[in-house]
Design an enzyme around this catalytic site. Structure first.
Site, PDB file in Angstrom:
ATOM      1  N   ASN A 180       0.865  -1.187   0.000  1.00 17.79           N
ATOM      2  CA  ASN A 180       0.000   0.000   0.000  1.00 17.79           C
ATOM      3  C   ASN A 180       0.897   1.231   0.000  1.00 17.79           C
ATOM      4  O   ASN A 180       1.486   1.568   1.016  1.00 17.79           O
ATOM      5  CB  ASN A 180      -0.889  -0.032   1.260  1.00 17.79           C
ATOM      6  CG  ASN A 180      -1.711   1.239   1.426  1.00 17.79           C
ATOM      7  OD1 ASN A 180      -1.816   2.047   0.502  1.00 17.79           O
ATOM      8  ND2 ASN A 180      -2.295   1.416   2.602  1.00 17.79           N
TER       9      ASN A 180
ATOM     10  N   LYS B 185       0.024   4.234  -0.266  1.00 20.97           N
ATOM     11  CA  LYS B 185      -0.661   5.406   0.303  1.00 20.97           C
ATOM     12  C   LYS B 185      -0.472   6.609  -0.638  1.00 20.97           C
ATOM     13  O   LYS B 185      -0.444   6.434  -1.845  1.00 20.97           O
ATOM     14  CB  LYS B 185      -0.155   5.695   1.710  1.00 20.97           C
ATOM     15  CG  LYS B 185      -0.131   4.438   2.579  1.00 20.97           C
ATOM     16  CD  LYS B 185       0.067   4.736   4.025  1.00 20.97           C
ATOM     17  CE  LYS B 185       0.241   3.430   4.790  1.00 20.97           C
ATOM     18  NZ  LYS B 185       0.078   3.596   6.218  1.00 20.97           N
TER      19      LYS B 185
ATOM     20  N   HIS C 164      -9.529   0.999   4.966  1.00 20.87           N
ATOM     21  CA  HIS C 164      -8.250   1.208   5.662  1.00 20.87           C
ATOM     22  C   HIS C 164      -8.485   2.187   6.807  1.00 20.87           C
ATOM     23  O   HIS C 164      -9.289   3.115   6.679  1.00 20.87           O
ATOM     24  CB  HIS C 164      -7.218   1.759   4.676  1.00 20.87           C
ATOM     25  CG  HIS C 164      -5.828   1.772   5.235  1.00 20.87           C
ATOM     26  ND1 HIS C 164      -5.412   2.710   6.149  1.00 20.87           N
ATOM     27  CD2 HIS C 164      -4.776   0.946   5.028  1.00 20.87           C
ATOM     28  CE1 HIS C 164      -4.152   2.459   6.474  1.00 20.87           C
ATOM     29  NE2 HIS C 164      -3.744   1.398   5.805  1.00 20.87           N
TER      30      HIS C 164
ATOM     31  N   GLU D 146      -6.901   4.623   7.806  1.00 21.86           N
ATOM     32  CA  GLU D 146      -6.679   6.039   7.453  1.00 21.86           C
ATOM     33  C   GLU D 146      -7.893   6.605   6.709  1.00 21.86           C
ATOM     34  O   GLU D 146      -8.222   7.782   6.860  1.00 21.86           O
ATOM     35  CB  GLU D 146      -5.380   6.167   6.640  1.00 21.86           C
ATOM     36  CG  GLU D 146      -4.166   5.942   7.535  1.00 21.86           C
ATOM     37  CD  GLU D 146      -2.910   5.448   6.830  1.00 21.86           C
ATOM     38  OE1 GLU D 146      -2.853   5.486   5.580  1.00 21.86           O
ATOM     39  OE2 GLU D 146      -1.983   5.012   7.541  1.00 21.86           O
TER      40      GLU D 146
ATOM     41  N   GLU E 280      -5.469  -5.084  10.615  1.00 19.47           N
ATOM     42  CA  GLU E 280      -4.460  -4.045  10.807  1.00 19.47           C
ATOM     43  C   GLU E 280      -4.742  -3.296  12.103  1.00 19.47           C
ATOM     44  O   GLU E 280      -5.560  -2.352  12.108  1.00 19.47           O
ATOM     45  CB  GLU E 280      -4.493  -3.055   9.645  1.00 19.47           C
ATOM     46  CG  GLU E 280      -4.191  -3.668   8.308  1.00 19.47           C
ATOM     47  CD  GLU E 280      -3.581  -2.647   7.356  1.00 19.47           C
ATOM     48  OE1 GLU E 280      -2.461  -2.884   6.911  1.00 19.47           O
ATOM     49  OE2 GLU E 280      -4.204  -1.618   7.104  1.00 19.47           O
TER      50      GLU E 280
ATOM     51  N   GLY F 250       2.444   2.124  10.691  1.00 21.50           N
ATOM     52  CA  GLY F 250       3.428   3.202  10.553  1.00 21.50           C
ATOM     53  C   GLY F 250       4.159   3.550  11.832  1.00 21.50           C
ATOM     54  O   GLY F 250       4.824   4.590  11.899  1.00 21.50           O
TER      55      GLY F 250
ATOM     56  N   SER G  45       3.288  -2.330  10.293  1.00 23.81           N
ATOM     57  CA  SER G  45       4.742  -2.364  10.532  1.00 23.81           C
ATOM     58  C   SER G  45       5.385  -3.703  10.180  1.00 23.81           C
ATOM     59  O   SER G  45       6.293  -4.163  10.878  1.00 23.81           O
ATOM     60  CB  SER G  45       5.050  -1.975  11.987  1.00 23.81           C
ATOM     61  OG  SER G  45       4.687  -0.622  12.205  1.00 23.81           O
TER      62      SER G  45
HETATM   63  C1  PEP Z   1      -0.782   0.063   5.977  1.00 21.00           C
HETATM   64  O1  PEP Z   1      -0.842   1.234   5.661  1.00 21.00           O
HETATM   65  O2  PEP Z   1      -1.685  -0.701   5.601  1.00 21.00           O
HETATM   66  C2  PEP Z   1       0.344  -0.385   6.762  1.00 21.00           C
HETATM   67  C3  PEP Z   1       0.294  -1.582   7.256  1.00 21.00           C
HETATM   68  O3  PEP Z   1       1.382   0.495   6.935  1.00 21.00           O
HETATM   69  P1  PEP Z   1       2.821   0.166   7.597  1.00 21.00           P
HETATM   70  O4  PEP Z   1       3.301  -1.141   7.009  1.00 21.00           O
HETATM   71  O5  PEP Z   1       3.679   1.316   7.208  1.00 21.00           O
HETATM   72  O6  PEP Z   1       2.609   0.044   9.062  1.00 21.00           O
END
Ligand code: PEP
Length: 243
Positions: A8, A10, A91, A93, A158, A164, A203
Protein backbone atom coordinates in the site's frame (compact mmCIF):
# COMPACT_ATOMS: atom_id res chain seq x y z
CA UNK A 1 -2.97 -21.38 -0.92
CA UNK A 2 -0.29 -18.86 -1.97
CA UNK A 3 0.21 -16.05 0.48
CA UNK A 4 -0.53 -12.54 -0.76
CA UNK A 5 2.00 -9.79 -0.19
CA UNK A 6 0.23 -6.50 -0.88
CA UNK A 7 1.94 -3.12 -0.93
CA UNK A 8 0.00 0.00 0.00
CA UNK A 9 1.88 3.03 -1.28
CA UNK A 10 -0.66 5.41 0.30
CA UNK A 11 -0.17 9.00 -0.98
CA UNK A 12 3.46 8.35 -1.89
CA UNK A 13 5.37 7.61 -5.06
CA UNK A 14 5.80 9.52 -8.31
CA UNK A 15 5.79 8.60 -11.98
CA UNK A 16 9.58 8.51 -12.00
CA UNK A 17 9.59 5.74 -9.39
CA UNK A 18 7.57 3.27 -11.40
CA UNK A 19 9.87 1.81 -14.03
CA UNK A 20 12.74 0.71 -11.77
CA UNK A 21 10.31 -0.61 -9.16
CA UNK A 22 8.29 -2.54 -11.73
CA UNK A 23 11.46 -3.95 -13.31
CA UNK A 24 12.63 -5.27 -9.92
CA UNK A 25 9.27 -6.92 -9.27
CA UNK A 26 9.15 -8.40 -12.75
CA UNK A 27 12.59 -9.92 -12.29
CA UNK A 28 11.65 -11.59 -9.00
CA UNK A 29 10.12 -15.05 -8.72
CA UNK A 30 8.48 -15.10 -5.28
CA UNK A 31 6.25 -17.97 -4.25
CA UNK A 32 3.78 -15.39 -2.93
CA UNK A 33 1.33 -13.42 -5.02
CA UNK A 34 2.48 -9.79 -5.28
CA UNK A 35 -0.02 -6.95 -5.35
CA UNK A 36 0.88 -3.25 -5.55
CA UNK A 37 -1.65 -0.56 -4.63
CA UNK A 38 -0.25 2.80 -5.77
CA UNK A 39 -2.07 6.15 -5.80
CA UNK A 40 -4.91 6.21 -8.37
CA UNK A 41 -3.00 8.29 -10.88
CA UNK A 42 -0.21 5.75 -11.13
CA UNK A 43 -2.37 2.66 -11.66
CA UNK A 44 -2.51 2.74 -15.44
CA UNK A 45 1.19 3.63 -15.76
CA UNK A 46 2.03 0.79 -13.42
CA UNK A 47 -0.16 -1.54 -15.47
CA UNK A 48 1.88 -0.70 -18.56
CA UNK A 49 5.16 -1.15 -16.70
CA UNK A 50 4.09 -4.53 -15.29
CA UNK A 51 2.70 -5.86 -18.55
CA UNK A 52 3.50 -9.55 -18.98
CA UNK A 53 4.17 -10.10 -15.28
CA UNK A 54 2.06 -11.85 -12.64
CA UNK A 55 2.17 -8.84 -10.31
CA UNK A 56 -1.35 -7.59 -9.59
CA UNK A 57 -2.44 -3.99 -9.14
CA UNK A 58 -4.97 -2.49 -6.79
CA UNK A 59 -6.52 0.81 -5.82
CA UNK A 60 -6.54 2.14 -2.26
CA UNK A 61 -10.23 3.05 -2.21
CA UNK A 62 -13.22 3.44 -4.50
CA UNK A 63 -16.61 5.14 -4.35
CA UNK A 64 -19.79 3.16 -3.75
CA UNK A 65 -21.37 4.55 -6.92
CA UNK A 66 -20.27 3.50 -10.40
CA UNK A 67 -20.42 7.10 -11.60
CA UNK A 68 -22.04 10.40 -10.74
CA UNK A 69 -21.62 13.79 -9.09
CA UNK A 70 -18.94 12.89 -6.53
CA UNK A 71 -16.16 15.43 -6.91
CA UNK A 72 -12.72 14.06 -6.29
CA UNK A 73 -13.78 10.44 -6.09
CA UNK A 74 -12.88 7.44 -8.22
CA UNK A 75 -15.25 4.60 -9.02
CA UNK A 76 -14.58 0.87 -9.07
CA UNK A 77 -15.18 0.57 -12.85
CA UNK A 78 -12.62 3.36 -13.38
CA UNK A 79 -10.07 1.46 -11.32
CA UNK A 80 -10.76 -1.73 -13.23
CA UNK A 81 -10.40 0.10 -16.53
CA UNK A 82 -7.03 1.48 -15.41
CA UNK A 83 -5.75 -2.06 -14.81
CA UNK A 84 -6.56 -2.80 -11.17
CA UNK A 85 -7.81 -6.21 -10.12
CA UNK A 86 -8.04 -5.40 -6.40
CA UNK A 87 -9.01 -2.54 -4.15
CA UNK A 88 -8.24 -1.84 -0.48
CA UNK A 89 -11.34 -0.73 1.41
CA UNK A 90 -11.91 0.47 4.95
CA UNK A 91 -8.25 1.21 5.66
CA UNK A 92 -8.05 2.87 9.07
CA UNK A 93 -6.68 6.04 7.45
CA UNK A 94 -9.83 6.22 5.31
CA UNK A 95 -12.03 5.41 8.26
CA UNK A 96 -10.34 8.19 10.29
CA UNK A 97 -9.65 10.85 7.62
CA UNK A 98 -12.94 10.45 5.75
CA UNK A 99 -15.25 9.23 8.50
CA UNK A 100 -15.90 5.98 6.67
CA UNK A 101 -18.34 3.82 8.58
CA UNK A 102 -18.74 0.07 8.29
CA UNK A 103 -21.85 0.66 6.18
CA UNK A 104 -19.88 2.80 3.74
CA UNK A 105 -17.15 0.19 3.53
CA UNK A 106 -19.78 -2.45 2.81
CA UNK A 107 -21.35 -0.33 0.04
CA UNK A 108 -17.91 0.23 -1.48
CA UNK A 109 -17.19 -3.50 -1.36
CA UNK A 110 -20.46 -4.18 -3.20
CA UNK A 111 -19.47 -1.63 -5.85
CA UNK A 112 -16.02 -3.20 -6.17
CA UNK A 113 -17.46 -6.68 -6.60
CA UNK A 114 -19.95 -5.41 -9.20
CA UNK A 115 -17.02 -3.99 -11.16
CA UNK A 116 -15.17 -7.31 -11.02
CA UNK A 117 -12.59 -6.17 -8.45
CA UNK A 118 -11.42 -8.22 -5.49
CA UNK A 119 -11.91 -6.22 -2.31
CA UNK A 120 -9.47 -6.26 0.60
CA UNK A 121 -11.48 -5.13 3.61
CA UNK A 122 -9.41 -3.75 6.49
CA UNK A 123 -10.37 -4.12 10.14
CA UNK A 124 -8.50 -3.37 13.34
CA UNK A 125 -8.73 -1.82 16.76
CA UNK A 126 -7.24 1.41 18.08
CA UNK A 127 -4.83 1.39 20.98
CA UNK A 128 -7.50 2.68 23.36
CA UNK A 129 -9.87 -0.10 22.30
CA UNK A 130 -7.13 -2.64 22.78
CA UNK A 131 -6.22 -1.28 26.22
CA UNK A 132 -9.89 -1.51 27.18
CA UNK A 133 -9.91 -5.21 26.24
CA UNK A 134 -12.30 -4.54 23.35
CA UNK A 135 -10.12 -5.50 20.38
CA UNK A 136 -11.87 -8.75 19.45
CA UNK A 137 -15.36 -7.23 19.79
CA UNK A 138 -14.41 -4.20 17.70
CA UNK A 139 -12.98 -6.37 14.94
CA UNK A 140 -15.98 -8.72 14.96
CA UNK A 141 -18.35 -5.74 14.73
CA UNK A 142 -16.37 -4.31 11.81
CA UNK A 143 -16.54 -7.66 10.04
CA UNK A 144 -20.26 -8.08 10.68
CA UNK A 145 -21.13 -4.69 9.22
CA UNK A 146 -18.41 -4.21 6.56
CA UNK A 147 -18.54 -7.53 4.70
CA UNK A 148 -21.25 -7.91 2.06
CA UNK A 149 -23.26 -11.15 2.01
CA UNK A 150 -21.33 -13.90 0.28
CA UNK A 151 -18.08 -11.91 0.46
CA UNK A 152 -15.26 -13.73 -1.35
CA UNK A 153 -12.39 -11.23 -1.18
CA UNK A 154 -9.62 -10.74 1.36
CA UNK A 155 -9.54 -9.39 4.88
CA UNK A 156 -6.65 -7.43 6.35
CA UNK A 157 -6.28 -7.31 10.11
CA UNK A 158 -4.46 -4.04 10.81
CA UNK A 159 -4.27 -2.89 14.42
CA UNK A 160 -4.44 0.89 14.02
CA UNK A 161 -1.71 1.45 16.61
CA UNK A 162 0.71 -0.74 14.64
CA UNK A 163 0.36 1.14 11.33
CA UNK A 164 3.43 3.20 10.55
CA UNK A 165 4.66 3.05 14.15
CA UNK A 166 7.24 0.28 14.03
CA UNK A 167 5.25 -1.52 16.73
CA UNK A 168 3.54 -4.85 16.18
CA UNK A 169 1.48 -7.15 18.38
CA UNK A 170 3.25 -10.26 19.63
CA UNK A 171 3.04 -13.23 17.34
CA UNK A 172 0.69 -15.03 19.74
CA UNK A 173 -1.61 -12.00 19.72
CA UNK A 174 -1.62 -11.94 15.92
CA UNK A 175 -2.38 -15.66 15.79
CA UNK A 176 -5.18 -15.29 18.33
CA UNK A 177 -6.81 -12.41 16.45
CA UNK A 178 -6.54 -14.23 13.14
CA UNK A 179 -8.23 -17.28 14.69
CA UNK A 180 -10.95 -14.98 16.02
CA UNK A 181 -11.42 -13.48 12.57
CA UNK A 182 -11.56 -16.90 10.94
CA UNK A 183 -14.23 -18.08 13.37
CA UNK A 184 -16.21 -14.86 12.82
CA UNK A 185 -16.16 -15.05 9.03
CA UNK A 186 -17.13 -18.73 9.06
CA UNK A 187 -20.03 -17.91 11.38
CA UNK A 188 -20.99 -15.03 9.10
CA UNK A 189 -20.43 -16.51 5.64
CA UNK A 190 -20.62 -20.25 6.23
CA UNK A 191 -18.03 -22.73 4.94
CA UNK A 192 -16.87 -20.32 2.23
CA UNK A 193 -15.43 -18.21 5.04
CA UNK A 194 -12.69 -20.81 5.49
CA UNK A 195 -11.14 -19.85 2.16
CA UNK A 196 -10.85 -16.10 2.73
CA UNK A 197 -7.21 -15.03 3.01
CA UNK A 198 -6.65 -12.97 6.16
CA UNK A 199 -3.65 -10.67 5.77
CA UNK A 200 -1.82 -9.09 8.68
CA UNK A 201 -0.84 -5.42 8.34
CA UNK A 202 0.98 -3.00 10.62
CA UNK A 203 4.74 -2.36 10.53
CA UNK A 204 5.62 -5.51 8.59
CA UNK A 205 9.31 -5.24 7.68
CA UNK A 206 11.91 -7.60 6.22
CA UNK A 207 13.14 -8.42 9.73
CA UNK A 208 9.80 -9.43 11.26
CA UNK A 209 7.98 -10.81 8.20
CA UNK A 210 9.10 -14.42 8.57
CA UNK A 211 7.83 -14.64 12.17
CA UNK A 212 4.44 -13.23 11.13
CA UNK A 213 3.94 -15.03 7.82
CA UNK A 214 4.55 -18.43 9.39
CA UNK A 215 1.60 -18.04 11.77
CA UNK A 216 -1.55 -20.12 11.25
CA UNK A 217 -4.40 -18.27 9.51
CA UNK A 218 -2.05 -15.55 8.27
CA UNK A 219 -2.70 -15.48 4.53
CA UNK A 220 -0.17 -12.79 3.73
CA UNK A 221 0.72 -9.23 4.60
CA UNK A 222 -0.51 -5.75 3.79
CA UNK A 223 2.63 -3.63 3.80
CA UNK A 224 2.75 0.16 3.91
CA UNK A 225 6.11 1.88 4.41
CA UNK A 226 8.25 -1.13 3.56
CA UNK A 227 6.51 -1.59 0.21
CA UNK A 228 7.95 1.65 -1.15
CA UNK A 229 11.36 0.11 -1.77
CA UNK A 230 11.24 -2.87 -4.12
CA UNK A 231 14.13 -4.56 -2.27
CA UNK A 232 12.30 -4.42 1.07
CA UNK A 233 8.98 -5.46 -0.45
CA UNK A 234 10.63 -8.43 -2.15
CA UNK A 235 12.53 -9.34 1.02
CA UNK A 236 9.16 -9.56 2.79
CA UNK A 237 7.72 -11.62 -0.06
CA UNK A 238 10.68 -13.98 0.21
CA UNK A 239 9.51 -14.82 3.76
CA UNK A 240 6.16 -16.10 2.52
CA UNK A 241 5.18 -19.58 3.58
CA UNK A 242 5.35 -22.28 0.91
CA UNK A 243 2.13 -24.27 1.49
C1 PEP B 1 -0.78 0.06 5.98
O1 PEP B 1 -0.84 1.23 5.66
O2 PEP B 1 -1.68 -0.70 5.60
C2 PEP B 1 0.34 -0.38 6.76
C3 PEP B 1 0.29 -1.58 7.26
O3 PEP B 1 1.38 0.50 6.93
P1 PEP B 1 2.82 0.17 7.60
O4 PEP B 1 3.30 -1.14 7.01
O5 PEP B 1 3.68 1.32 7.21
O6 PEP B 1 2.61 0.04 9.06
Amino acid sequence: MRQVIAGNWKMQGRLADISAYAADLKAATPSAMLLVCPPFLLVDRFAAALLGSAVALGGQDCHWAAQGAHTGDISAPMLAEAGASHVILGHSERRADHAESNAIVRAKAQAAIAAGLTAIICVGETEAERDAGEAADIVKTQLRHSLPDGFAGLIAYEPVWAIGTGRTPGTEEIATMHATIRAAVVAQLGESGRALPILYGGSVKPDNAAAILVLPEVGGALVGGASLKAADFLAIAACARHD
